[in-house]
Design an enzyme around this catalytic site. Structure first.
Site, PDB file in Angstrom:
ATOM      1  N   ALA A  26       0.788  -1.316   0.020  1.00  0.00           N
ATOM      2  CA  ALA A  26      -0.020  -0.086  -0.044  1.00  0.00           C
ATOM      3  C   ALA A  26       0.835   1.275  -0.018  1.00  0.00           C
ATOM      4  CB  ALA A  26      -0.923  -0.014   1.255  1.00  0.00           C
ATOM      5  N   GLU A  27       1.885   1.356   0.772  1.00  0.00           N
ATOM      6  CA  GLU A  27       2.609   2.425   0.795  1.00  0.00           C
ATOM      7  C   GLU A  27       3.345   2.584  -0.420  1.00  0.00           C
ATOM      8  OE1 GLU A  27       5.274   5.118   3.840  1.00  0.00           O
ATOM      9  OE2 GLU A  27       4.426   3.347   4.611  1.00  0.00           O
ATOM     10  N   THR A  28       4.107   1.679  -1.004  1.00  0.00           N
ATOM     11  CA  THR A  28       4.606   1.540  -2.119  1.00  0.00           C
ATOM     12  C   THR A  28       3.820   2.222  -3.440  1.00  0.00           C
ATOM     13  OG1 THR A  28       5.982  -0.162  -1.637  1.00  0.00           O
ATOM     14  CG2 THR A  28       5.946   0.265  -3.992  1.00  0.00           C
TER      15      THR A  28
END
Length: 142
Positions: free
Chosen positions: A62-64
């Site tokens: 998700a953060e990527t």
């Protein structure tokens, strides 16, 4: 895939910039535009001791995706830095791939927020995440 991104990059070029952790856990970007950033990650190799997809790996996916989306929003004159990530895990995944799609909630001059939906191969939602980033202009636009 050779789809062009908004910065004129191909998806292959974007994957080359995805970072060490993303590479190590097998995250692959499949689409990059101002409207959405999508990718996938294998479950095998990213499981916790009980053979379920590790929540931290899901958060990394998700953060990527969201961070890359924020950088696209920042453009060539800016840089984006994540300041908050929130993940709600809805169901387990045991094998195959999970797929993530980042869509903008709000993109302003200095703050951008994205919703990232992670789904399994049956299109069932595994996780819903929200990422907020600060956008800083590193070079004055000409």
């Amino acid at each position: 895939m050779t789809e062009a991104t908004t910065d004129g990059l191909t998806v292959e070029q974007a994957n080359a910039m995805r970072g060490e952790l993303a590479e190590r856990i097998g995250i692959e970007l499949t689409e990059v535009s101002t409207e959405r950033v999508a990718g996938r990650m294998p479950v095998v190799g990213n499981r916790q001791p009980f053979d379920l997809l590790h929540g931290g790996a899901t958060a990394a996916l998700a953060e990527t995706l969201g961070s890359f989306h924020a950088q696209v929003a920042a453009g060539q004159t800016g840089t984006a830095v994540g300041i908050e990530l929130s993940c709600s895990h809805h169901r387990a995944a045991r094998d195959g791939y999970v797929y993530g799609v980042s869509t903008p909630l709000q993109v302003g001059r200095t703050v951008a927020s994205f919703e990232i939906v992670v789904s399994n191969e049956d299109r069932q939602r595994v996780c819903t995440a929200r990422l907020t980033c600060i956008i800083r202009q590193t070079v004055k636009p000409t």
